[in-house]
Design an enzyme around this catalytic site. Sequence first.
Site, PDB file in Angstrom:
ATOM      1  N   GLY A   1     -33.182 -72.300  98.188  1.00  0.00           N
ATOM      2  CA  GLY A   1     -34.695 -73.108  97.599  1.00  0.00           C
ATOM      3  C   GLY A   1     -35.630 -72.580  98.757  1.00  0.00           C
ATOM      4  O   GLY A   1     -34.758 -72.043 100.292  1.00  0.00           O
TER       5      GLY A   1
ATOM      6  N   HIS B   1     -42.840 -80.891  90.518  1.00  0.00           N
ATOM      7  CA  HIS B   1     -41.283 -80.795  91.148  1.00  0.00           C
ATOM      8  C   HIS B   1     -41.405 -80.192  92.972  1.00  0.00           C
ATOM      9  O   HIS B   1     -40.981 -79.179  93.240  1.00  0.00           O
ATOM     10  CB  HIS B   1     -40.914 -78.974  90.430  1.00  0.00           C
ATOM     11  CG  HIS B   1     -39.691 -78.746  90.153  1.00  0.00           C
ATOM     12  ND1 HIS B   1     -38.710 -77.937  89.410  1.00  0.00           N
ATOM     13  CD2 HIS B   1     -38.713 -78.686  91.361  1.00  0.00           C
ATOM     14  CE1 HIS B   1     -37.403 -77.729  89.987  1.00  0.00           C
ATOM     15  NE2 HIS B   1     -37.171 -78.666  90.774  1.00  0.00           N
TER      16      HIS B   1
ATOM     17  N   HIS C   1     -38.188 -82.141  95.856  1.00  0.00           N
ATOM     18  CA  HIS C   1     -37.229 -82.559  96.418  1.00  0.00           C
ATOM     19  C   HIS C   1     -37.827 -82.868  97.940  1.00  0.00           C
ATOM     20  O   HIS C   1     -37.321 -82.492  99.096  1.00  0.00           O
ATOM     21  CB  HIS C   1     -36.002 -81.270  96.706  1.00  0.00           C
ATOM     22  CG  HIS C   1     -35.569 -80.528  95.450  1.00  0.00           C
ATOM     23  ND1 HIS C   1     -34.457 -81.592  94.133  1.00  0.00           N
ATOM     24  CD2 HIS C   1     -36.257 -79.933  94.672  1.00  0.00           C
ATOM     25  CE1 HIS C   1     -34.685 -80.178  93.107  1.00  0.00           C
ATOM     26  NE2 HIS C   1     -35.533 -79.196  93.628  1.00  0.00           N
TER      27      HIS C   1
ATOM     28  N   ASP D   1     -41.668 -76.409  93.208  1.00  0.00           N
ATOM     29  CA  ASP D   1     -39.954 -76.604  93.612  1.00  0.00           C
ATOM     30  C   ASP D   1     -39.809 -76.180  95.553  1.00  0.00           C
ATOM     31  O   ASP D   1     -38.558 -75.976  95.362  1.00  0.00           O
ATOM     32  CB  ASP D   1     -39.313 -75.250  92.768  1.00  0.00           C
ATOM     33  CG  ASP D   1     -37.671 -75.953  92.468  1.00  0.00           C
ATOM     34  OD1 ASP D   1     -37.085 -76.700  93.157  1.00  0.00           O
ATOM     35  OD2 ASP D   1     -36.838 -74.851  92.881  1.00  0.00           O
TER      36      ASP D   1
END
Lengths: 322, 430
Positions: free
Chosen positions: B328, B64, B66, B309
């Site tokens: 985030g 996970h 980004h 994440d």
Amino acid sequence: MAEAAVAREAQGLQWTKKDLLGLEDLSAEEIRLVLATAESFREISLRPIKKVPALRGKTVVNLFFEPSTRTRTSFELAAKRLSADMINITASASSLTKGETILDMVRNLEALKVDVLIIRHAAAGVPHTIARQTNASVINAGDGAHEHPTQALLDLLTIQRQKGRIEGLKVSIIGDIAHSRVARSDLWGLTKLGACVTLCGPPTLMPSHIEDLGARVTWDVAEAITDADVLMLLRIQHERQEAALVPSLREYRLRYGLDEARLRSAKPDVLVMHPGPINRGVELDSYVADGPNSVILDQVTNGVAVRMAALFLVSGPPKVEE
Amino acid sequence: MSEGKLLISGGTVVDPSTKREGRADVLIEDGKITDIQPSIAARNGLRRFDASGKLVMPGFVDLHVHFRQPGREDKETVETGSHAAIRGGFTAACPMPNTSPVMDHRGAVEWVRQEGQRVGLIDVRPIGALTRGQQGEELTDFGELFEAGCIALSDDGKPLLSSLLMRRALEYAKVFGRPVIQHSEDTCLSAGGVMHEGLVSTTLGLRGAPSESETVMVARDLALAERTGGWLHVAHLSTARSVELIRQAKQRGVHVTCEVTPHHLALTDEAVRGFNTLAKVNPPLRTEQDRLALIEGLKDGTIDCIATDHAPHTAWEKDADFDAAPFGIVGLETALGVCATALIGPKHLTWSQLADRMAIAPARIAGLKDHGLAVSQPANLTIVDPAAAWTVDPASFASRSKRSPFAGHRLTGKVAAVIRHGLVAWDASA
């Protein structure tokens, strides 16, 4: 200011903070210092010539990102009565140029050499974020549902003037506690000065774990009214209905509104307070708002004195050459 | 790339996939492990990597991340993200599809994979969107996305609210034997909350998202997974109750896997005090009781793996006020240190368990077959100094984002080097 110097002397305490962001951050002694300073400034507003030179040469900015008439005006009068130069900036989020952040705006103001920023914003913590990044002093004039320190200080001053004390008093705050910055600041201030605070409202308007901050919580308005020395009513906002927090304003008025009948069950000398603006006929019946127990307009008068004290204290001691 | 011979000597091999834990040398030839013995003699033409005092583990896999590319290259790129990953000990990472354009079609997925290969530091294995444009209305072309190299599908960040569509997704994904990943949040219930609903949110006057906004969605999806037999993977668990629900579901034989982030294992909502936007994350940091339940779940295997994440944002965005700042936390470069400090130090987990949760289990979920220290396996290894104490300095991050709630934290346990395809891809001492 001679009066303020005397007040500080009496308290044996110097103000050391750059900013006034909330009552959570203040000690009981610091709160008493602001109240004593406000008490000494209160008289200025009663003079025919309502002006002293305490902040001459200081630049104060009202930076309001949320509509406000009374708080903004109160700060403006406070600054002017202390001879500060005052400008008003009413900035909605949309008036920020695209891509410009609040911090960009504040840095620009700092480059213009302002001394005190008075900030009102719909989001909690904005004054704190700004205060960390500027050398100017910041006064929080209300941030979201977080704090509204000068409102709580004027409430404390009003109670103290009316009742002669705060310690040991029973104060009930009734209304939308969850979304109220006034309730939070009042809770900090009142408990630090030794009052017993009851928070009252339907469970949908009560924030979780608030009892851990030292308040008694009840959903029963009769319980909150009996024995209270002070009843503080909070504004119920129409939009809360849409979020299903109260079924209707009528339902709220019938269950929680302070009307004549409910007032009769209170102590005869109970103080009725409201931070304004009042929703007449919702949380407060007109008869009660304008009745003999109401000190709502005293709150407004005391607001100017408290804001003079706040501006004076965060501006620091006068320079020697002055 | 020249693929010579490399001898990792003097280290302690910790590999739960082969149940090996002990002093051993590892010989690598032509990118593959060719021998593992208590002691392997140095030979001519053999480069030697001294791993004395260090742990030799399978390369970490992050399910996970980004990487923000295409679309928000000011936050991160596949290249900067790959650098951050390799420094964090990761040899593979799975970028989420919330890019611009969304990875909901073959072209975007292939581009990200190819960019990962061009950078060549780690295995970049995208996760495709579950619905077109992540709009939650129409399923994407699953077959095409898996063919293009996706390891799973998800509308990450945008929970799939339609129970009917979720049922169909779980059913249809069975054809491909791959998981549907859900960011479990009932957004009607979280209602714009910016942090965990509790004493801290009440004190700060911030809108809170209750724990139940996660658990009601976990409960719904478990019911659908149980009915359909589809593979549900729950992203970033944050509540004690979710752990309990998944523990019970696993006992009933529901095909469910799940992950937890290092920040949910190490921090609570107390980190938000002072309007600390660096601790603003979704799902929010919750209570100490939740944190301990997550650790317990990770320990007993209810929670399969750790995923970061990794969610980079620019400094100016994170420096905004709390409501305005984006959710985030970047995690790739602090993951091992944070997990070792929170889990190994207090003796919640052993190193072998941590190697399983950071490497073997996520590799299994991602369907990667090249992680594990067995002879003839590709040599993807992470070498960890378990005793190294260090202070987190985000300015030194390879990630574009230099904002971390762990800034200034003192951690014990550090990635010393990473071997990928038999080559030293990162050496902290170099």
